[in-house]
Design a protein around this motif. Structure first.
Motif, PDB file in Angstrom:
ATOM      1  N   ASP A  11       0.767  -1.192  -0.008  1.00 59.14           N
ATOM      2  CA  ASP A  11       0.019  -0.031   0.071  1.00 59.14           C
ATOM      3  C   ASP A  11       0.941   1.499  -0.062  1.00 59.14           C
ATOM      4  O   ASP A  11       0.710   2.330  -0.669  1.00 59.14           O
ATOM      5  N   ALA A  12       1.994   1.168   0.659  1.00 61.24           N
ATOM      6  CA  ALA A  12       2.811   2.453   0.977  1.00 61.24           C
ATOM      7  C   ALA A  12       3.502   2.490  -0.552  1.00 61.24           C
ATOM      8  O   ALA A  12       3.762   3.772  -1.011  1.00 61.24           O
ATOM      9  N   LEU A  13       3.864   1.711  -1.143  1.00 59.90           N
ATOM     10  CA  LEU A  13       4.526   1.506  -2.415  1.00 59.90           C
ATOM     11  C   LEU A  13       3.655   2.031  -3.604  1.00 59.90           C
ATOM     12  O   LEU A  13       4.094   3.154  -4.307  1.00 59.90           O
ATOM     13  N   GLU A  14       2.322   1.762  -3.174  1.00 60.22           N
ATOM     14  CA  GLU A  14       1.444   2.112  -4.284  1.00 60.22           C
ATOM     15  C   GLU A  14       1.125   3.589  -4.516  1.00 60.22           C
ATOM     16  O   GLU A  14       1.066   4.200  -5.381  1.00 60.22           O
ATOM     17  N   LYS A  15       1.111   4.189  -2.944  1.00 63.87           N
ATOM     18  CA  LYS A  15       1.022   5.571  -2.718  1.00 63.87           C
ATOM     19  C   LYS A  15       2.142   6.479  -3.040  1.00 63.87           C
ATOM     20  O   LYS A  15       1.950   7.413  -3.783  1.00 63.87           O
ATOM     21  N   ALA A  16       3.378   5.986  -2.645  1.00 60.94           N
ATOM     22  CA  ALA A  16       4.488   6.540  -3.277  1.00 60.94           C
ATOM     23  C   ALA A  16       4.502   6.422  -4.634  1.00 60.94           C
ATOM     24  O   ALA A  16       4.937   7.578  -5.197  1.00 60.94           O
ATOM     25  N   MET A  17       4.356   5.573  -5.421  1.00 53.91           N
ATOM     26  CA  MET A  17       4.330   5.377  -6.818  1.00 53.91           C
ATOM     27  C   MET A  17       3.328   6.514  -7.271  1.00 53.91           C
ATOM     28  O   MET A  17       3.776   7.156  -8.260  1.00 53.91           O
ATOM     29  N   GLY A  18       2.465   6.761  -7.082  1.00 51.56           N
ATOM     30  CA  GLY A  18       1.246   7.814  -7.382  1.00 51.56           C
ATOM     31  C   GLY A  18       1.709   9.204  -7.288  1.00 51.56           C
ATOM     32  O   GLY A  18       1.652   9.996  -8.121  1.00 51.56           O
ATOM     33  N   ASP A  32       6.952  14.918   1.774  1.00 54.92           N
ATOM     34  CA  ASP A  32       5.654  14.707   0.907  1.00 54.92           C
ATOM     35  C   ASP A  32       5.541  13.107   0.809  1.00 54.92           C
ATOM     36  O   ASP A  32       4.158  12.659   1.059  1.00 54.92           O
ATOM     37  N   LEU A  33       6.354  12.413   0.810  1.00 56.97           N
ATOM     38  CA  LEU A  33       6.311  10.894   1.038  1.00 56.97           C
ATOM     39  C   LEU A  33       5.744  10.189   2.190  1.00 56.97           C
ATOM     40  O   LEU A  33       4.782   9.605   2.600  1.00 56.97           O
ATOM     41  N   VAL A  34       6.308  10.927   3.291  1.00 61.91           N
ATOM     42  CA  VAL A  34       5.671  10.466   4.749  1.00 61.91           C
ATOM     43  C   VAL A  34       4.209  10.953   4.957  1.00 61.91           C
ATOM     44  O   VAL A  34       3.520  10.291   5.340  1.00 61.91           O
ATOM     45  N   GLU A  35       3.912  12.274   4.400  1.00 59.69           N
ATOM     46  CA  GLU A  35       2.457  12.612   4.415  1.00 59.69           C
ATOM     47  C   GLU A  35       1.655  12.030   3.406  1.00 59.69           C
ATOM     48  O   GLU A  35       0.473  11.653   4.150  1.00 59.69           O
ATOM     49  N   HIS A  36       2.082  11.276   2.486  1.00 56.80           N
ATOM     50  CA  HIS A  36       1.210  10.727   1.518  1.00 56.80           C
ATOM     51  C   HIS A  36       0.948   9.248   1.877  1.00 56.80           C
ATOM     52  O   HIS A  36      -0.063   8.838   1.530  1.00 56.80           O
ATOM     53  N   THR A  37       2.192   8.969   2.231  1.00 51.69           N
ATOM     54  CA  THR A  37       1.810   7.441   2.664  1.00 51.69           C
ATOM     55  C   THR A  37       1.408   7.162   3.835  1.00 51.69           C
ATOM     56  O   THR A  37       0.876   6.028   4.107  1.00 51.69           O
ATOM     57  N   GLY A  38       1.608   8.053   4.804  1.00 53.41           N
ATOM     58  CA  GLY A  38       1.135   7.971   6.307  1.00 53.41           C
ATOM     59  C   GLY A  38       2.204   6.966   7.111  1.00 53.41           C
ATOM     60  O   GLY A  38       2.051   6.599   8.125  1.00 53.41           O
ATOM     61  N   ALA A  40       6.121   6.882   8.627  1.00 50.91           N
ATOM     62  CA  ALA A  40       6.996   7.807   9.242  1.00 50.91           C
ATOM     63  C   ALA A  40       8.560   7.401   8.188  1.00 50.91           C
ATOM     64  O   ALA A  40       8.543   6.476   7.781  1.00 50.91           O
ATOM     65  N   HIS A  41       9.098   8.644   8.317  1.00 52.39           N
ATOM     66  CA  HIS A  41      10.557   8.460   7.548  1.00 52.39           C
ATOM     67  C   HIS A  41      11.489   7.306   7.871  1.00 52.39           C
ATOM     68  O   HIS A  41      11.898   6.458   6.986  1.00 52.39           O
ATOM     69  N   ALA A  42      11.528   6.980   9.252  1.00 46.27           N
ATOM     70  CA  ALA A  42      12.184   5.859   9.593  1.00 46.27           C
ATOM     71  C   ALA A  42      11.820   4.350   8.918  1.00 46.27           C
ATOM     72  O   ALA A  42      12.397   3.420   8.561  1.00 46.27           O
ATOM     73  N   GLY A  43      10.328   4.447   9.023  1.00 44.16           N
ATOM     74  CA  GLY A  43       9.370   3.113   8.566  1.00 44.16           C
ATOM     75  C   GLY A  43       9.889   2.786   6.959  1.00 44.16           C
ATOM     76  O   GLY A  43      10.154   1.976   6.562  1.00 44.16           O
ATOM     77  N   LEU A  44       9.801   4.167   6.339  1.00 41.77           N
ATOM     78  CA  LEU A  44      10.198   3.985   4.674  1.00 41.77           C
ATOM     79  C   LEU A  44      11.628   3.825   4.455  1.00 41.77           C
ATOM     80  O   LEU A  44      11.943   2.850   3.592  1.00 41.77           O
ATOM     81  N   TYR A  45      12.567   4.250   5.042  1.00 38.87           N
ATOM     82  CA  TYR A  45      13.781   3.860   5.189  1.00 38.87           C
ATOM     83  C   TYR A  45      14.208   2.636   5.344  1.00 38.87           C
ATOM     84  O   TYR A  45      14.973   1.775   4.740  1.00 38.87           O
ATOM     85  N   THR A  46      13.597   1.925   6.452  1.00 41.01           N
ATOM     86  CA  THR A  46      13.919   0.595   6.798  1.00 41.01           C
ATOM     87  C   THR A  46      13.254  -0.358   5.819  1.00 41.01           C
ATOM     88  O   THR A  46      13.946  -1.509   5.192  1.00 41.01           O
ATOM     89  N   ALA A  47      12.120  -0.008   5.245  1.00 37.12           N
ATOM     90  CA  ALA A  47      11.659  -0.828   4.181  1.00 37.12           C
ATOM     91  C   ALA A  47      12.139  -0.855   3.075  1.00 37.12           C
ATOM     92  O   ALA A  47      12.274  -1.778   2.211  1.00 37.12           O
ATOM     93  N   PHE A  48      12.393   0.433   2.416  1.00 39.47           N
ATOM     94  CA  PHE A  48      12.937   0.678   1.074  1.00 39.47           C
ATOM     95  C   PHE A  48      14.171   1.287   0.851  1.00 39.47           C
ATOM     96  O   PHE A  48      14.753   1.266  -0.315  1.00 39.47           O
ATOM     97  N   GLY A  49      14.799   1.895   1.786  1.00 37.64           N
ATOM     98  CA  GLY A  49      16.225   2.602   1.563  1.00 37.64           C
ATOM     99  C   GLY A  49      15.778   4.025   1.522  1.00 37.64           C
ATOM    100  O   GLY A  49      14.861   4.534   1.877  1.00 37.64           O
ATOM    101  N   GLY A  50      16.856   4.865   0.969  1.00 40.91           N
ATOM    102  CA  GLY A  50      16.354   6.248   0.761  1.00 40.91           C
ATOM    103  C   GLY A  50      15.421   6.492  -0.309  1.00 40.91           C
ATOM    104  O   GLY A  50      14.740   5.607  -0.898  1.00 40.91           O
ATOM    105  N   LYS A  51      15.421   7.754  -0.622  1.00 44.17           N
ATOM    106  CA  LYS A  51      14.458   8.380  -1.507  1.00 44.17           C
ATOM    107  C   LYS A  51      14.655   7.741  -2.842  1.00 44.17           C
ATOM    108  O   LYS A  51      13.760   7.255  -3.684  1.00 44.17           O
TER     109      LYS A  51
END
Length: 199
Positions: A11-18, A32-38, A40-51
């Motif tokens: 779901d986070a990947l789909e929202k980030a893609m959009g 923007d990514l944090v707000e759009h996916t809901g 946290a920065h740390a969660g996105l970094y852990t799951a996917f790496g950097g921007k």
């Protein structure tokens, strides 16, 4: 015990893609990514790496979602003219329904990055992904057009390789027109003219 992630990665990947698809890479901030996916920065970094790694993941997700949908039917051994026509009319329906209101994410990527490469800074070269997408589209079109020629569904002097390249160029032109909010009737006329070259 490893901590269980508290969000759905797909779901986070789909929202980030959009978001990337709409705004592009440079104009999308981590905030923007944090707000759009809901997430946290740390969660996105852990799951996917950097921007940049997240952008690469969204391109891969786009490829799987739309690449298979658009090109898959033309890649089959028995693909012929009908699959080529459906390829274009699927795009037209997507334009009219505003599914492709932001154009093609691969096209947008190629336009945004131009001759620059993320590989220069040690990250993944996203242009290579966009180039691979063009190659896949062209090869799929060639496959269907060669079968159409063999089956007598197109004019007998048709060059499947050149026509596939032409149709790929038409597709990317449509993608740009769609993003610029061109009247869908103009896109429909373009598709009709392109397909008329088969006869």
């Amino acid at each position: 015990m490893a901590r269980v992630r508290e969000f759905d990665e797909t779901d986070a990947l789909e929202k980030a893609m959009g978001l990337f698809w709409q705004k592009g890479y440079s104009d999308t901030s981590v905030r923007d990514l944090v707000e759009h996916t809901g997430v946290a920065h740390a969660g996105l970094y852990t799951a996917f790496g950097g921007k940049r790694e997240l952008y690469q993941a969204t391109l891969d997700h786009y490829n799987l979602t739309y690449g298979n949908m658009l090109f898959g039917p033309m890649e089959k051994p028995d693909a012929c003219r009908a699959q080529v026509e459906e390829f274009f009319y699927f795009i037209l329906r997507a334009v009219k329904s505003e599914t492709f209101k932001n154009g093609c994410m691969m096209c947008n990527t190629a336009v945004e990055f131009g001759n620059d490469t993320l590989g220069n800074s040690g990250s993944i070269d996203v242009l290579a992904v966009a180039s691979a997408n063009v190659e896949r589209m062209t090869t799929a079109l060639e496959n269907a057009l060669k079968r159409a020629l063999a089956d007598g569904e197109v004019r007998d002097d048709l060059d499947p390789v050149a026509t596939a390249s032409f149709f790929c160029t038409v597709f990317y032109g449509i993608a740009v027109l769609s993003r610029s909010k061109t009247n869908p009737k103009r896109i429909e006329d373009t598709i009709d003219m392109a397909l008329a070259t088969l006869d």
